[in-house]
Design a protein around this motif. Structure first.
Motif, PDB file in Angstrom:
ATOM      1  N   ASN A 257       0.834  -1.213   0.000  1.00 55.80           N
ATOM      2  CA  ASN A 257       0.000   0.000   0.000  1.00 55.80           C
ATOM      3  C   ASN A 257       0.864   1.256   0.000  1.00 55.80           C
ATOM      4  N   ASN A 258       1.901   1.272   0.827  1.00 53.52           N
ATOM      5  CA  ASN A 258       2.779   2.436   0.893  1.00 53.52           C
ATOM      6  C   ASN A 258       3.518   2.664  -0.416  1.00 53.52           C
ATOM      7  N   ILE A 259       3.957   1.592  -1.064  1.00 53.79           N
ATOM      8  CA  ILE A 259       4.624   1.733  -2.361  1.00 53.79           C
ATOM      9  C   ILE A 259       3.697   2.417  -3.352  1.00 53.79           C
ATOM     10  N   ARG A 260       2.412   2.107  -3.265  1.00 51.10           N
ATOM     11  CA  ARG A 260       1.418   2.681  -4.182  1.00 51.10           C
ATOM     12  C   ARG A 260       0.943   4.063  -3.751  1.00 51.10           C
ATOM     13  N   GLY A 261       1.534   4.567  -2.669  1.00 54.98           N
ATOM     14  CA  GLY A 261       1.163   5.897  -2.219  1.00 54.98           C
ATOM     15  C   GLY A 261      -0.055   5.938  -1.324  1.00 54.98           C
ATOM     16  N   LYS A 262      -0.506   4.786  -0.838  1.00 56.61           N
ATOM     17  CA  LYS A 262      -1.690   4.712   0.017  1.00 56.61           C
ATOM     18  C   LYS A 262      -1.295   4.692   1.493  1.00 56.61           C
ATOM     19  N   VAL A 263      -1.992   5.496   2.286  1.00 55.06           N
ATOM     20  CA  VAL A 263      -1.801   5.491   3.735  1.00 55.06           C
ATOM     21  C   VAL A 263      -2.597   4.333   4.326  1.00 55.06           C
ATOM     22  N   ASN A 264      -1.974   3.544   5.189  1.00 52.68           N
ATOM     23  CA  ASN A 264      -2.663   2.420   5.819  1.00 52.68           C
ATOM     24  C   ASN A 264      -3.480   2.893   7.020  1.00 52.68           C
ATOM     25  N   PRO A 265      -4.733   2.457   7.112  1.00 49.78           N
ATOM     26  CA  PRO A 265      -5.520   2.763   8.316  1.00 49.78           C
ATOM     27  C   PRO A 265      -5.010   1.929   9.488  1.00 49.78           C
ATOM     28  N   SER A 266      -5.306   2.349  10.699  1.00 52.77           N
ATOM     29  CA  SER A 266      -4.864   1.613  11.882  1.00 52.77           C
ATOM     30  C   SER A 266      -5.541   0.251  11.953  1.00 52.77           C
ATOM     31  N   GLN A 267      -4.750  -0.777  12.245  1.00 49.07           N
ATOM     32  CA  GLN A 267      -5.274  -2.118  12.484  1.00 49.07           C
ATOM     33  C   GLN A 267      -4.583  -2.725  13.703  1.00 49.07           C
ATOM     34  N   VAL A 268      -4.271  -1.850  14.661  1.00 45.33           N
ATOM     35  CA  VAL A 268      -3.586  -2.273  15.886  1.00 45.33           C
ATOM     36  C   VAL A 268      -4.438  -3.300  16.634  1.00 45.33           C
ATOM     37  N   GLY A 269      -3.811  -4.422  16.971  1.00 45.30           N
ATOM     38  CA  GLY A 269      -4.495  -5.446  17.769  1.00 45.30           C
ATOM     39  C   GLY A 269      -5.474  -6.307  17.015  1.00 45.30           C
TER      40      GLY A 269
END
Length: 331
Positions: free
Chosen positions: A291-303
């Motif tokens: 996702n980051n390579i494609r320029g997309k910010v990842n939403p939180s998925q903590v836990g």
């Protein structure tokens, strides 16, 4: 194609396979090492041999590989290599390559365990009492500020090599006398040993994923058995701690929990040896990287994983003909 370069892959066969599973049809997993019989080379989509990280041609080799293999992102699987790559961050970034390792300043702190201790103290982050050398330790010992047993490890160590518990002054002096490199001496604390696999988004620079595991068994190289756990208090502390550093991508943090306190005792800004546990539980850092390579910010998925899942690492074997090597294994 969103090709990624994993440098100094060594024995990280399972991790390379996990990357291939997550990147399937979307990019190649390209790896390097300086030894022609590093097992991970033979499970990657492509591999290259490089100079050693302490040789002047190393970064030149990496840049040539990035161009030839059309690399879009790069990360290292070996601690000393991270500092070297961090020094070349600007030239890599200028070539459009996403650098999944910390700033040069943060990388240096993480590699030097005593500098890390000093920074944690300055930042008021609970940590374990650490002494620069024997004289420093003895001054505190004679004041009654510390006692045996103690825990020692190389000042710039990697993969738990050389880390050990020491019970007496005579034993400590003997080890330090014969040591090939400087050691730090740490207070030995009994507590729950917790490892945290963390992903810091390469675009937002926020912590977006945390996987916690309680260590059941350790060996040289890291954790060999562990059980997945969740701790909302520790999740928040990790987010706060990461705000003191310039991380990017995968980070491994190690804590000792004693009562309600969490003592941070080590940070490695890379994929931990036991990240395989997180991946098996569905915590997919390679997908976050895509996702980051494609320029997309990842939403939180903590836990976002199940607790009570036990990991058991075990040895495996790779077999290859000597005729398939790109360089003589004795070089």
């Amino acid at each position: 194609m969103q090709n990624i370069l994993l440098t100094n892959a060594g024995k990280r066969v399972a991790l390379v396979r996990d990357f291939k599973q997550s990147f399937k049809g979307q990019g190649k997993i390209v790896v390097t090492d300086n030894w022609s019989v590093a097992p991970a080379l033979f499970v990657a989509d492509e591999y290259y041999l490089t100079a050693r990280i302490d040789e002047k041609n190393y970064i030149k080799d990496i840049l040539e590989i990035c161009e030839q293999a059309e690399i879009k992102a790069i990360t290292s699987l070996m601690d000393p290599d991270i500092s070297v790559l961090a020094g070349a961050r600007e030239v890599l970034t200028n070539k459009g390559i996403l650098c999944l390792f910390p700033s040069e300043h943060t990388a240096g702190r993480c590699l030097d365990k005593y500098k890390m201790f000093q920074f944690l103290k300055e930042s008021r982050i609970p940590t374990i009492a650490t002494f620069f050398d024997y004289a420093d330790f003895m001054a505190a010992y004679q004041k009654g500020e510390i006692d045996f047993p103690v825990f020692i490890k190389p000042k710039s160590g990697s993969g738990s090599v050389g880390a050990q518990k020491v019970y007496t002054d005579a034993e400590l002096q003997l080890i330090l006398k014969n040591a090939a490199q400087p050691y730090i001496i740490q207070e030995f604390i009994e507590g729950m040993d917790i490892d945290a696999d963390v992903y810091v988004d390469a675009i937002s620079h926020q912590v977006v994923s945390i996987f916690l595991k309680e260590k059941i068994e350790r060996m040289i190289g890291g954790t060999s058995k562990a059980i997945s756990i969740k701790d909302t208090v520790l999740f928040e502390k990790i987010k706060q701690i990461c705000g003191h550093f310039e991380f990017c991508g995968p980070v491994d943090l190690e804590f000792l929990q004693v009562g309600s306190e969490y003592y941070l005792y080590d940070i490695n800004p890379r994929f931990s040896g036991a990240y395989l546990h997180a991946y098996a539980c569905g915590v997919d850092f390679p997908k976050l990287i895509l996702n980051n390579i494609r320029g997309k910010v990842n939403p939180s998925q903590v836990g976002e994983y199940e607790t009570g899942q036990i990991m058991m690492l075990y040895p495996d074997v790779a077999l290859v003909s000597k005729h398939d090597l790109k360089r003589d294994y004795r070089d």
